[in-house]
Design an enzyme around this catalytic site. Sequence first.
Site, PDB file in Angstrom:
ATOM      1  N   SER A   1       1.023  -1.143   0.198  1.00 23.71           N
ATOM      2  CA  SER A   1      -0.079  -0.128   0.055  1.00 23.71           C
ATOM      3  C   SER A   1       0.972   1.102  -0.035  1.00 23.71           C
ATOM      4  CB  SER A   1      -0.926  -0.179   1.224  1.00 23.71           C
ATOM      5  OG  SER A   1      -1.787   1.067   1.131  1.00 23.71           O
ATOM      6  N   GLU A   2       0.699   2.153  -1.039  1.00 27.35           N
ATOM      7  CA  GLU A   2       1.588   3.132  -1.029  1.00 27.35           C
ATOM      8  C   GLU A   2       1.860   4.120   0.220  1.00 27.35           C
ATOM      9  OE1 GLU A   2      -1.046   2.419  -3.245  1.00 27.35           O
ATOM     10  OE2 GLU A   2      -1.158   3.870  -4.859  1.00 27.35           O
ATOM     11  N   ASN A   3       0.837   4.192   0.909  1.00 28.92           N
ATOM     12  CA  ASN A   3       0.934   5.009   2.216  1.00 28.92           C
ATOM     13  C   ASN A   3       1.878   4.408   3.263  1.00 28.92           C
ATOM     14  OD1 ASN A   3      -1.037   2.845   2.453  1.00 28.92           O
ATOM     15  ND2 ASN A   3      -1.775   4.047   4.367  1.00 28.92           N
TER      16      ASN A   3
END
Lengths: 221, 235
Positions: free
Chosen positions: A46-48
Amino acid sequence: MLTSRERIIKRASEEIKDGMNVNLGIGMPTLLANEIPETIDVFLQSENGLLGIGPYPYAGEENADLINAGKETVTARAGASFFDNAESFAMIRGGHIDLAVLGGMEVSEDGDLANWMIPGKMVKGMGGAMDLVQGAKKIVIIMDHVNKHGETKVRKACTLPVTGLKVVDRLITDRAVFDFTKDGMVLTEILGNGTIDDIKACTEASFTVSKKLLEGVSKND
Amino acid sequence: MSAKQVTSMSEIIDVIKDGDTIISGGFGLCGIPEKAILALAEKGVKDLTIVSNNCGVDDWGLGLLLKNHQIKKIIASYVGENKLFETQYLNGELEVELSPQGTLAERIRAGGAGIAGFYTPTGFGTEIAEGKEVKEMDGKMYVLEKAIKGDVALVKAWKGDPYGNLIYRQTARNFNPLAATAGKITIAEVEELVDVGELDPNFIHTPSIYVQHIVEGKSYEKRIEKRTVRKKQLN
């Protein structure tokens, strides 16, 4: 009989293989997570800042500090790790993500992708899409073959602003699968009941048909 | 007491002036410096340039500063959750610079690390690359992106000590450690301020050198933007 969305998701889930690190885009691609069989071991990124997304939490166990890139509450699987956004995109741009499955608005015969804005509508931003298409080892785009007006989304050239040029490796629509190779765009599979001519009729892009598909079609005749 | 430690956000928020560039940690509403934003909204400084992945929602996070018309410009990667944003943008009241998320993160990292700019493949051939230098290296095309520095950085951590060492929790880390490095003045707010020596140096995410002021916030709201759950399985 599967709906077109179910057909796309079912076919796209076959792209996810044991041992992969995978990024699933927001929206329809996120649903692929539910289709991954328990027999294969996959890390969803997940990019975050999470490698190893787990299932949604049980009601009452939601944690504001643990979300995915779509801002949904999630959990972390065993073996997961947390990191900051620069590290996250080092993974993405640096070619460490095996597979990214993203939604699309248009794909061109050169493998250009448009999926981040529609002129005249409010611009929301590209989020991590432009980074993902440049960095992940394999980019699979999933989308309907035609829009709600029946117009093809598989174009000679994108009419919408692009997210990246020549970035798509595979396109999976509700009707067909295409690969983008050094020899151009190739139809490799037909999903549903269409014929090669049906696919040609709803596709603006020029493509060739894979040998395997041609042989398979003649065998069925 | 360490000179960095302050007892409330209102004590320190005056370091932020009209026209300042503020780099804010947070992703969506996760890990946002909520006490600093509330203090800024109360103080009413204006013409701010905000650097943040998102811009909050209409009634929380950076959305509160939009509501007060305190923001002149925003540099962000995704602003789709905010109606106020749309209105002010269409009015021409708000200037927007969209930066791809990985580029934004790296621009802030570069700003804090003394790198003026960098070449990234992200955005090549797109509107984002317009007006920017592009360069071919080893057969691939790259876009020159410039670093971002802030007058002030606002970060939120889970635990901190009076010197400003910080530890973040889960995905609330996100842009916070990057922001911390890139502010001329970095204000850290923490859920729990512990005594010096209590944090294991092996597990510090942000070393104290980056933090100029630290404050313990009380009763964090930590709003959830999208509550998604699964059903309990009955055995």
